[in-house]
Design a protein around this motif. Structure first.
Motif, PDB file in Angstrom:
ATOM      1  N   ARG A 111       0.647  -1.238  -0.489  1.00 32.87           N
ATOM      2  CA  ARG A 111       0.303   0.030   0.168  1.00 32.87           C
ATOM      3  C   ARG A 111       0.891   1.692  -0.269  1.00 32.87           C
ATOM      4  NH1 ARG A 111      -3.478  -3.142   3.630  1.00 32.87           N
ATOM      5  NH2 ARG A 111      -2.500  -1.576   5.524  1.00 32.87           N
ATOM      6  N   GLN A 112       2.370   1.311   0.918  1.00 32.72           N
ATOM      7  CA  GLN A 112       2.422   2.535   0.553  1.00 32.72           C
ATOM      8  C   GLN A 112       3.964   2.959  -0.259  1.00 32.72           C
ATOM      9  OE1 GLN A 112       4.035   3.368   4.924  1.00 32.72           O
ATOM     10  NE2 GLN A 112       2.825   2.002   5.903  1.00 32.72           N
ATOM     11  N   PHE A 113       4.633   1.424  -0.873  1.00 30.21           N
ATOM     12  CA  PHE A 113       6.065   2.094  -1.655  1.00 30.21           C
ATOM     13  C   PHE A 113       5.769   0.950  -2.769  1.00 30.21           C
ATOM     14  CE2 PHE A 113       7.109   2.068   2.952  1.00 30.21           C
ATOM     15  CZ  PHE A 113       7.970   3.006   2.804  1.00 30.21           C
ATOM     16  N   ARG A 114       4.008   1.619  -3.500  1.00 27.48           N
ATOM     17  CA  ARG A 114       3.988   0.041  -4.357  1.00 27.48           C
ATOM     18  C   ARG A 114       5.300   1.089  -5.603  1.00 27.48           C
ATOM     19  NH1 ARG A 114      -2.744   2.120  -5.578  1.00 27.48           N
ATOM     20  NH2 ARG A 114      -3.589   1.247  -3.619  1.00 27.48           N
ATOM     21  N   GLY A 115       5.864   2.290  -6.404  1.00 27.62           N
ATOM     22  CA  GLY A 115       6.756   2.487  -6.552  1.00 27.62           C
ATOM     23  C   GLY A 115       8.210   2.180  -6.089  1.00 27.62           C
ATOM     24  N   ALA A 116       7.783   0.768  -5.161  1.00 24.95           N
ATOM     25  CA  ALA A 116       9.546   0.997  -4.765  1.00 24.95           C
ATOM     26  C   ALA A 116      10.097  -0.461  -6.134  1.00 24.95           C
ATOM     27  CB  ALA A 116       9.535  -0.376  -3.579  1.00 24.95           C
ATOM     28  N   SER A 117      11.307  -0.095  -6.452  1.00 24.11           N
ATOM     29  CA  SER A 117      12.145  -1.637  -6.896  1.00 24.11           C
ATOM     30  C   SER A 117      11.855  -3.130  -6.631  1.00 24.11           C
ATOM     31  CB  SER A 117      13.440  -0.883  -6.639  1.00 24.11           C
ATOM     32  OG  SER A 117      14.146  -1.336  -5.355  1.00 24.11           O
ATOM     33  N   ARG A 118      12.103  -3.823  -7.922  1.00 24.70           N
ATOM     34  CA  ARG A 118      12.122  -5.015  -7.576  1.00 24.70           C
ATOM     35  C   ARG A 118      12.511  -5.578  -6.078  1.00 24.70           C
ATOM     36  NH1 ARG A 118      13.947  -9.492  -9.870  1.00 24.70           N
ATOM     37  NH2 ARG A 118      15.633  -8.047 -11.411  1.00 24.70           N
ATOM     38  N   PHE A 119      13.985  -5.925  -6.353  1.00 22.92           N
ATOM     39  CA  PHE A 119      14.624  -5.931  -5.128  1.00 22.92           C
ATOM     40  C   PHE A 119      14.888  -4.810  -3.613  1.00 22.92           C
ATOM     41  CE2 PHE A 119      18.950  -6.419  -7.885  1.00 22.92           C
ATOM     42  CZ  PHE A 119      18.722  -7.466  -8.429  1.00 22.92           C
ATOM     43  N   LEU A 120      14.017  -4.408  -3.904  1.00 23.46           N
ATOM     44  CA  LEU A 120      13.326  -4.342  -1.819  1.00 23.46           C
ATOM     45  C   LEU A 120      12.637  -4.428  -1.828  1.00 23.46           C
ATOM     46  CD1 LEU A 120      14.204  -2.094   0.340  1.00 23.46           C
ATOM     47  CD2 LEU A 120      12.914  -0.152  -1.385  1.00 23.46           C
ATOM     48  N   THR A 121      11.088  -4.653  -2.656  1.00 22.37           N
ATOM     49  CA  THR A 121      10.126  -5.515  -3.195  1.00 22.37           C
ATOM     50  C   THR A 121      10.372  -6.958  -2.313  1.00 22.37           C
ATOM     51  OG1 THR A 121       9.304  -3.814  -4.945  1.00 22.37           O
ATOM     52  CG2 THR A 121       8.146  -5.997  -4.419  1.00 22.37           C
ATOM     53  N   GLU A 122      11.032  -7.566  -3.338  1.00 21.69           N
ATOM     54  CA  GLU A 122      11.528  -8.524  -2.601  1.00 21.69           C
ATOM     55  C   GLU A 122      12.136  -8.891  -1.855  1.00 21.69           C
ATOM     56  OE1 GLU A 122      10.041 -11.464  -4.269  1.00 21.69           O
ATOM     57  OE2 GLU A 122       9.936 -10.690  -6.560  1.00 21.69           O
ATOM     58  N   ALA A 123      12.981  -8.280  -1.417  1.00 17.79           N
ATOM     59  CA  ALA A 123      13.344  -7.795   0.384  1.00 17.79           C
ATOM     60  C   ALA A 123      12.611  -7.994   1.218  1.00 17.79           C
ATOM     61  CB  ALA A 123      13.884  -7.281   0.319  1.00 17.79           C
ATOM     62  N   VAL A 124      12.093  -7.089   0.810  1.00 23.19           N
ATOM     63  CA  VAL A 124      10.746  -7.158   2.546  1.00 23.19           C
ATOM     64  C   VAL A 124       9.587  -7.901   2.347  1.00 23.19           C
ATOM     65  CG1 VAL A 124       8.626  -5.474   3.317  1.00 23.19           C
ATOM     66  CG2 VAL A 124      10.793  -4.440   2.434  1.00 23.19           C
ATOM     67  N   GLN A 125       9.554  -8.891   1.636  1.00 27.46           N
ATOM     68  CA  GLN A 125       8.332  -9.777   0.859  1.00 27.46           C
ATOM     69  C   GLN A 125       8.962 -11.001   1.895  1.00 27.46           C
ATOM     70  OE1 GLN A 125       6.430 -11.191  -2.927  1.00 27.46           O
ATOM     71  NE2 GLN A 125       5.473 -11.987  -1.947  1.00 27.46           N
ATOM     72  N   GLY A 126       9.662 -11.556   1.173  1.00 26.56           N
ATOM     73  CA  GLY A 126      11.615 -12.186   1.749  1.00 26.56           C
ATOM     74  C   GLY A 126      11.408 -12.400   3.487  1.00 26.56           C
ATOM     75  N   PHE A 127      11.572 -10.909   3.564  1.00 23.40           N
ATOM     76  CA  PHE A 127      11.314 -10.382   5.395  1.00 23.40           C
ATOM     77  C   PHE A 127      10.627 -11.272   6.162  1.00 23.40           C
ATOM     78  CE2 PHE A 127      10.583  -8.054   8.956  1.00 23.40           C
ATOM     79  CZ  PHE A 127      11.415  -7.986   9.776  1.00 23.40           C
TER      80      PHE A 127
END
Length: 350
Positions: free
Chosen positions: A27-43
């Motif tokens: 919701r808050q970071f729709r424009g984030a990079s792919r690496f960051l998105t995958e990292a937070v999801q993996g966390f």
């Protein structure tokens, strides 16, 4: 703490945002990079429950989306954030130049070392060349960091991604279930389908040298899944080669800074030394009961010394009170000795 960028002209943030659920990131970071998105999801998939995210200004994506100036700005922003104890910057790995990658990762390590209250989880380069991985191991030297290889393959990404987010989740789960003193290793990485590189026993021995910094391997075992297989730091200091030991010392420093700060206003005399030794002894006994220190009795697990010998006139004239603490996090009576220095600027370990 995750720092990352947005592709192109995406919106950046000036204040780290606290997240407790994966959907909050979407919701808050729709424009984030792919690496960051995958990292937070993996966390979150691997046991993480709370994290901060900070989006930084991006440079020319064709060269490097993350510049030294941008990263420096982000690290300055998070300096005062006392809640964080891990730092991940997956977008460093979008950088094309190995030299630039090492320079950016060295900045993160230096940040963690200077503050002394946080630990860097660093990604290896996405390569099958062990010489490059060893170059990272040899050049990235710092007390408060660890390198992990290789990259991981997940269902939501067609290409391999850095593993730091998944590793951070393992750290968080390990801290919650056991404690920071336990090595965050031998955990299955949830949400990982495959690895970008298969590392054998010989590769593991090459990257995890017997003395000095090492690269922690992520390995796939038949019938046992994909697991974190290593817990070495980037430190060259004897006794600080293992993640659990170094993070235990960080935890001790955070405790001392929080609980002993008020003693700075007391006269630097024998009464203060007795008080400081008592407080440290009680805390170390608690660590021993938790299993963080090894030994059949407290005498084999730790010792605390704070007296006229550790506080000569020269130190007292500088407004410092010094306590010597020996802890045995791995082997009874084999002490790692640290000096706790308390002055008007706070508490540090030397």
């Amino acid at each position: 703490m995750f720092l990352g960028v947005t592709p192109g002209e995406g919106e950046v943030s000036s204040v780290p945002q606290l997240l407790t659920l994966w959907p909050e990131f979407l919701r808050q970071f729709r424009g984030a990079s792919r690496f960051l998105t995958e990292a937070v999801q993996g966390f979150f998939a691997n046991g993480g429950e709370r994290c901060y995210v900070l989006l930084l200004p991006t440079a020319d994506p064709s060269e490097s989306p993350l510049t030294i100036a941008s990263l420096h700005h982000g690290l300055q922003i998070i300096e005062s954030l006392e809640e964080i104890d891990l730092v991940c910057v997956p977008d460093i790995m979008q950088t094309r130049s190995l030299t630039a990658i090492l320079n950016l990762q060295a900045m993160v390590l230096e940040h963690c070392d200077q503050l002394g209250d946080r630990f860097a989880i660093l990604d290896s380069c996405n390569t099958a060349d062990l010489a490059v991985l060893n170059q990272q191991r040899q050049q990235l030297v710092g007390h408060n960091g660890a390198i992990y290889a290789p990259w991981v393959i997940v269902e939501s990404s067609p290409d391999p991604i850095p593993a730091c987010g998944h590793i951070a989740g393992v750290y968080a789960r390990n801290d919650r279930e056991v404690g920071v003193h336990r090595a965050p290793a031998n955990y299955i990485l949830e949400g990982v389908l495959d690895l970008s590189l298969s590392l054998c026993d010989q590769d593991w021995e090459t990257l995890n040298v017997k003395a000095g910094p090492g690269v922690n391997c992520i390995r796939s075992f038949r019938s046992r899944g994909i697991r974190v297989w290593g817990a070495r730091t980037t430190s060259t200091v004897p006794g600080w080669h293992y993640v659990g030991v170094r993070r235990l010392i960080i935890t001790m420093l955070r405790w001392a800074d929080h609980n002993l700060a008020g003693l700075v206003f007391e006269p630097n005399d024998s009464a203060l030394w007795i008080t400081l030794a008592r407080e440290l002894t009680v805390y170390c006994e608690t660590l021993w009961h938790q299993g963080a220190l090894q030994g059949a009795d407290p005498e084999a697990a730790f010792y605390v010394k704070c007296d006229a010998e550790t506080n000569p006139r020269s130190s007292r004239n500088l407004g410092q009170v010094v306590a010597e603490v020996g802890i045995a996090p791995t082997t009874p009576a084999e002490f790692i000795v640290i000096s706790l220095v308390h002055n008007s600027n706070g508490v540090t370990f030397a």
